[in-house]
Each structure stands twice: as structure tokens, then as C-alpha cells.
Design a protein around this motif. Structure first.
Motif, PDB file in Angstrom:
ATOM      1  N   GLN A 195       6.728  -7.101  -5.926  1.00 19.84           N
ATOM      2  CA  GLN A 195       8.059  -6.478  -5.966  1.00 19.84           C
ATOM      3  C   GLN A 195       8.942  -6.907  -4.797  1.00 19.84           C
ATOM      4  OE1 GLN A 195       6.469  -2.502  -5.900  1.00 19.84           O
ATOM      5  NE2 GLN A 195       7.070  -2.111  -3.803  1.00 19.84           N
ATOM      6  N   LYS A 197      -0.154   2.684   6.127  1.00 20.04           N
ATOM      7  CA  LYS A 197       0.105   2.582   4.695  1.00 20.04           C
ATOM      8  C   LYS A 197      -0.748   3.559   3.889  1.00 20.04           C
ATOM      9  CE  LYS A 197       2.502   0.303   3.129  1.00 20.04           C
ATOM     10  NZ  LYS A 197       3.983   0.573   2.968  1.00 20.04           N
ATOM     11  N   HIS A 246       9.879   0.049  -5.148  1.00 24.75           N
ATOM     12  CA  HIS A 246       8.734   0.832  -5.624  1.00 24.75           C
ATOM     13  C   HIS A 246       8.986   1.374  -7.021  1.00 24.75           C
ATOM     14  CE1 HIS A 246       7.908   0.527  -1.330  1.00 24.75           C
ATOM     15  NE2 HIS A 246       6.648   0.508  -1.722  1.00 24.75           N
ATOM     16  N   CYS A 263       6.877  -4.544   2.866  1.00 31.01           N
ATOM     17  CA  CYS A 263       6.155  -3.302   2.599  1.00 31.01           C
ATOM     18  C   CYS A 263       5.390  -2.907   3.865  1.00 31.01           C
ATOM     19  CB  CYS A 263       5.183  -3.523   1.441  1.00 31.01           C
ATOM     20  SG  CYS A 263       4.224  -2.057   1.036  1.00 31.01           S
ATOM     21  N   ASP A 277       2.154  -5.088  -2.048  1.00 28.45           N
ATOM     22  CA  ASP A 277       3.369  -5.059  -2.877  1.00 28.45           C
ATOM     23  C   ASP A 277       4.137  -6.384  -2.953  1.00 28.45           C
ATOM     24  OD1 ASP A 277       2.884  -2.438  -3.551  1.00 28.45           O
ATOM     25  OD2 ASP A 277       4.416  -1.574  -2.260  1.00 28.45           O
ATOM     26  N   ARG A 329      12.826  -2.042   7.578  1.00 32.51           N
ATOM     27  CA  ARG A 329      11.731  -1.212   7.104  1.00 32.51           C
ATOM     28  C   ARG A 329      10.414  -1.970   7.281  1.00 32.51           C
ATOM     29  NH1 ARG A 329       9.523   0.503   2.029  1.00 32.51           N
ATOM     30  NH2 ARG A 329       7.680  -0.221   3.144  1.00 32.51           N
ATOM     31  N   GLU A 341      12.304  -3.901  -0.462  1.00 30.37           N
ATOM     32  CA  GLU A 341      11.241  -4.716   0.133  1.00 30.37           C
ATOM     33  C   GLU A 341      11.595  -6.196   0.054  1.00 30.37           C
ATOM     34  OE1 GLU A 341       7.471  -1.676   0.061  1.00 30.37           O
ATOM     35  OE2 GLU A 341       7.390  -3.355  -1.354  1.00 30.37           O
TER      36      GLU A 341
HETATM   37 MN    MN Z   1       5.498  -1.011  -0.655  1.00 32.08          MN
END
Ligand code: MN
Ligand code: PEP
Length: 274
Positions: A248, A67, A208, A38, A245, A62, A234
Motif C-alpha cells: 500500500q 508496530k 490502511h 509504515c 505494508d 509519519r 504511507e
Molecule cells: Mn502501515
């Protein structure tokens, strides 16, 4: 609202458009996977993530350096140092770099390091930002706003195209519904709808959309099944320590399994993993 004269409309440009990011072609019959944490947290974290996602077959790295957090007291990202680390990791492991740009004033700086600008869900209708990335020729990943209709999303893409940049990849990342068991509700029917309305590539963010590691893999496979041109996922080398995050984030092992699944599934729908 959207008409056939829109540059992003399928009527205006019937053939699938492709967007090339650091040599990787997005669009047509390829499934391109972007993966990474993330947020960029440290050199060790981003290097470990880049090494493993590249080994598993991701083409783009990524990671957020800026953020857009819900709380102003949550980790806001490493800023320009984070961009530097992403660039270094991308070069070292031969990955394109996609990272979020939050404001029009950041476009020149983020553009120095990134191969692709990411416009986040919270900024889908930041008109000045859309215009600013539209004035460049750098590829743009345009995420769908969490409460945006498909038409509003495509109108935002048109803002970028209207300035002269048609290197746009759309990203469905879940919309807000009444259902609280997932973070958002992944609108997979948006994929065939969008592909009929526009010739731009469209990818899916199952991370997400669901908010939970356990749901990411099934929804990623489903995204490929409905014809997505790629995924953004992610992945964290140690999700339990993630500053953002973590719940996830796939582990690097999970991600490798996912890539194997996609490699064998994609041909069933006439696609192939890039
Ligand atoms: Mn994220
Ligand atoms: C992200 O991808 O890091 C992100 C913040 O996603 P979204 O804009 O879709 O919430």
C-alpha cells in the motif's frame, strides 16, 4: 451517549478547533499532509523518505517505531532507536513527527521524540492510554477503531479531552465490512458526519483503508473532496523491500503526483494545501 456537554462536541465549541503541530496548523480551511513509511526500518530509509516527502510538500513525517502487528512473528519495529531516527529526520527536513504510542507506559518516552502521538485503530478504546495522552498537552492523532461507530470514536476523543488535552485530530482509516477487495472500507461519509458533530479536525488514511497502492490516490483525492482536514499516507523509497505494508506504500514519485493533484483540487472545496 455523546451529549452537547462533551468538550469535543460541536455544540460545546461551535468554532472549528485547530491543532498546532510543530508550527503547522491543522484544522479550518487547510489540508495538511502527513507522510512516510509504515515503519522506520533504517537510517537510510527514513532519511530518504523524509527528504522526498518534505520536498513534495508534506508537513509531518509519519513512521512507526512500535508496530502493533497482527502476527507476533512479524517485524515489531525498531523501538527507541526508531524514535531517535524519526526525530533526527524531522529536524533535518523541518517536518513534525507523528508516531504510534501503543501503551500508557510508553507515553513519556515517545513524547520525548514525537511532536504528535498516534493512537492506532487497535488501541482506540485503550482507556488508560487515552487518559495518559490526555494528561499531556501534546497533539494526539486518534485513529478510528476498525469496528468502532462514530459515536464510540468521539467518546474516545472525549477521554483525552476530559483529562485536559483538546489537541486532538481524528483519523478515519477504514472500517471492517463484508467487502474483501479492499483491506478495509473507507468510510468517507464519516467526514461530514464527524465535522457536524465535533469541531475537532479530521483527516483520512487512504493507505490502511484500501491496502493497495493503486487505490490510495483516488481515495486520497476523494477525502479532500469531502472536506477532510488532511491526509496521512504511507510512502516508501522502495516499497518492494518494505518490512511492513509495502503493497500500500506509494513511491516517492506517486506521492509527488498526489500532492500536485491535491494542491489544485483543494480550492474547489474551499480548502488549501498547507
Ligand atoms: Mn502501515
Ligand atoms: C499505522 O498507521 O501505522 C497503523 C498501524 O494504522 P492503524 O492503526 O490504522 O491500523
Amino acid at each position: 451517549m455523546m451529549t452537547e456537554s462533551y468538550k469535543v462536541s460541536r455544540a460545546h465549541h461551535p468554532e472549528d478547533r485547530t491543532v498546532i503541530v510543530r508550527g503547522t496548523v491543522i484544522g479550518g480551511d487547510r489540508v495538511v499532509v502527513m507522510a512516510g513509511p509504515c515503519a522506520v526500518e533504517s537510517r537510510e530509509q527514513v532519511m530518504a523518505a523524509a527528504e522526498s516527502v518534505s520536498r513534495s510538500g508534506a508537513k509531518l513525517l509519519r513512521g512507526g517505531a512500535f508496530k502493533p502487528r497482527t502476527s507476533p512473528y512479524a517485524f515489531q519495529g525498531m523501538g527507541e532507536e526508531g524514535l531517535r531516527l524519526l526525530r533526527e529526520a524531522g529536524d533535518r527536513f523541518n517536518l513534525g513527527v507523528v508516531t504510534e504510542v501503543m501503551d500508557a507506559s510508553q507515553v513519556p518516552m515517545v513524547g520525548e521524540y514525537a511532536d504528535m502521538f498516534q493512537i492506532g485503530a487497535r488501541n482506540m478504546q485503550n482507556i488508560n492510554l487515552l487518559r495518559a495522552v490526555g494528561k499531556t498537552q501534546k497533539p494526539v492523532l486518534l485513529k478510528r477503531g476498525m469496528s468502532a461507530t462514530i459515536e464510540e470514536w468521539l467518546c474516545s476523543a472525549e477521554y483525552i479531552a476530559a483529562e485536559g488535552n483538546v489537541n486532538i485530530v481524528l483519523c478515519e482509516r477504514g472500517i471492517r465490512t463484508f467487502e474483501p477487495m479492499t483491506r478495509y472500507t473507507l468510510d468517507l461519509s464519516a467526514i461530514p458526519v464527524v465535522r457536524s458533530m465535533t469541531s475537532l479536525p479530521v483527516i483520512v488514511d487512504p493507505s490502511h483503508a484500501t491496502g493497495s497502492r493503486a487505490y490510495v490516490m483516488p481515495m486520497a483525492r476523494a477525502a479532500v473532496a469531502v472536506g477532510a482536514n488532511g491526509l496521512i499516507v504511507e510512502v516508501h523509497p522502495s516499497p518492494e523491500t518494505a518490512l511492513c505494508d509495502g503493497s500500500q506504500a506509494l513511491t516517492t514519485d506517486d506521492f509527488e503526483h498526489l500532492m500536485n493533484d491535491i494542491r489544485s483540487m483543494a480550492p474547489i472545496v474551499g480548502m488549501r494545501l498547507s
